[in-house]
Design an enzyme around this catalytic site. Structure first.
Site, PDB file in Angstrom:
ATOM      1  N   ALA A 144       0.817  -1.215   0.000  1.00  0.00           N
ATOM      2  CA  ALA A 144       0.000   0.000   0.000  1.00  0.00           C
ATOM      3  C   ALA A 144       0.851   1.265   0.000  1.00  0.00           C
ATOM      4  O   ALA A 144       1.643   1.492   0.905  1.00  0.00           O
ATOM      5  CB  ALA A 144      -0.916   0.006   1.221  1.00  0.00           C
ATOM      6  N   CYS A 145       0.653   2.100  -0.997  1.00  0.00           N
ATOM      7  CA  CYS A 145       1.366   3.373  -1.106  1.00  0.00           C
ATOM      8  C   CYS A 145       1.068   4.291   0.078  1.00  0.00           C
ATOM      9  O   CYS A 145       1.971   4.952   0.602  1.00  0.00           O
ATOM     10  CB  CYS A 145       0.981   4.061  -2.411  1.00  0.00           C
ATOM     11  SG  CYS A 145       1.494   5.784  -2.568  1.00  0.00           S
ATOM     12  N   PHE A 146      -0.200   4.337   0.493  1.00  0.00           N
ATOM     13  CA  PHE A 146      -0.608   5.336   1.472  1.00  0.00           C
ATOM     14  C   PHE A 146      -0.302   4.936   2.925  1.00  0.00           C
ATOM     15  O   PHE A 146      -0.657   5.651   3.848  1.00  0.00           O
ATOM     16  CB  PHE A 146      -2.091   5.672   1.315  1.00  0.00           C
ATOM     17  CG  PHE A 146      -2.334   6.722   0.276  1.00  0.00           C
ATOM     18  CD1 PHE A 146      -2.398   8.061   0.624  1.00  0.00           C
ATOM     19  CD2 PHE A 146      -2.463   6.377  -1.059  1.00  0.00           C
ATOM     20  CE1 PHE A 146      -2.601   9.042  -0.330  1.00  0.00           C
ATOM     21  CE2 PHE A 146      -2.669   7.350  -2.029  1.00  0.00           C
ATOM     22  CZ  PHE A 146      -2.737   8.688  -1.659  1.00  0.00           C
TER      23      PHE A 146
END
Length: 263
Positions: A140-142
């Site tokens: 997950a990037c966030f």
């Protein structure tokens, strides 16, 4: 005068990613390329993977069950759920005010976005000052703000990625307007509570609902304020669209491109 692609386009992920790369190709090929901002929406929702990200780091079956598209970006980084968000794409030659220093270019663009969000919504976004260690167990990037990405009170607001190519660069990123934390959790194998602690959307940060159009106007204004830009609104050139169509056929529309990480 810089170019602002008009209108804001809603289209599937394979098309959006092909257009971004087509613009990068154009910037690489032409020394007279004008810095170009494109604002768009993934429709239907889409899960995008970073260029070298393992396909198995996300739950592809859950994405399909939710009716989401999947696409692999030409840029690096981790997975992004494009669902209830606005995406920006900026392409330019490596020429003033930009350099071949990735951090400096990130800083300029993040400051422009932050200026627009502060002016329009009163959101005080800060740039991440350090290069945090990423969690290899999550796609997950966030989950973690990268160097010079925007955060609000420690929670990531904008996730961006960049690619350089023959004297030019592309930077694109996601600005969540609303967030389905349960859906994020299913796709990335995390708990909703962990994601809530790591990320924030614009609706929460601004304290009110925000439309795609309003968010786009804020970003446009931020570039004017921070970089002194005068925008020339323009549609995409037919030959750029033709290049994007070719890229859909050759790459983005192919299942093997989406499944296989590019090393």
């Amino acid at each position: 005068m810089w170019k602002l692609i008009d209108p804001l386009e809603e289209a599937p992920g394979v098309w959006q990613m092909a257009l971004d790369e087509a613009l990068l190709d154009e910037a690489s090929a032409r020394e007279d390329f004008v810095p170009t901002l494109r604002l768009y929406v993934f429709r239907p929702g889409c899960l995008s993977l970073g260029r070298t990200q393992a396909y198995g780091s996300v739950d592809a079956d859950a994405a399909r069950a939710e009716g989401l598209d999947m696409v692999r970006r030409v840029t690096g980084g981790s997975g992004v759920l494009h669902h209830g968000e606005l995406t920006y794409s900026f392409v330019a030659r490596v020429a003033s005010p930009f350099t071949d220093n990735i951090e400096q270019n990130y800083t300029l663009l993040s400051e422009a976005i932050a200026a627009g969000l502060a002016r329009r919504f009163g959101v005080r976004a800060e740039l991440e000052p350090s290069r945090p260690e990423r969690n290899p167990a999550s796609g997950a990037c966030f989950l973690t703000p990268a160097l010079k990405e925007l955060k609000v009170e420690g929670r990531k607001l904008v996730g961006s990625a960049q690619r350089r190519q023959k004297g030019a660069f592309l930077q694109h990123g996601a600005l969540p307007l609303t967030t389905d934390y349960a859906l994020h959790a299913r796709l990335f194998g995390l708990t909703p509570e962990r994601l809530r602690g790591a990320m924030v959307d614009l609706t929460e940060a601004a304290g009110r609902e925000v439309s795609h159009t309003e968010a786009a106007e804020a970003l446009e204004q931020g570039f004017i304020e921070r970089l002194g830009v005068t925008w020339a609104r323009s549609p995409l050139a037919p030959h750029v669209r033709a290049r994007a169509e070719a890229l859909v056929a050759q790459r983005y529309g192919r299942d093997d491109w989406t499944r296989d990480a590019v090393c």
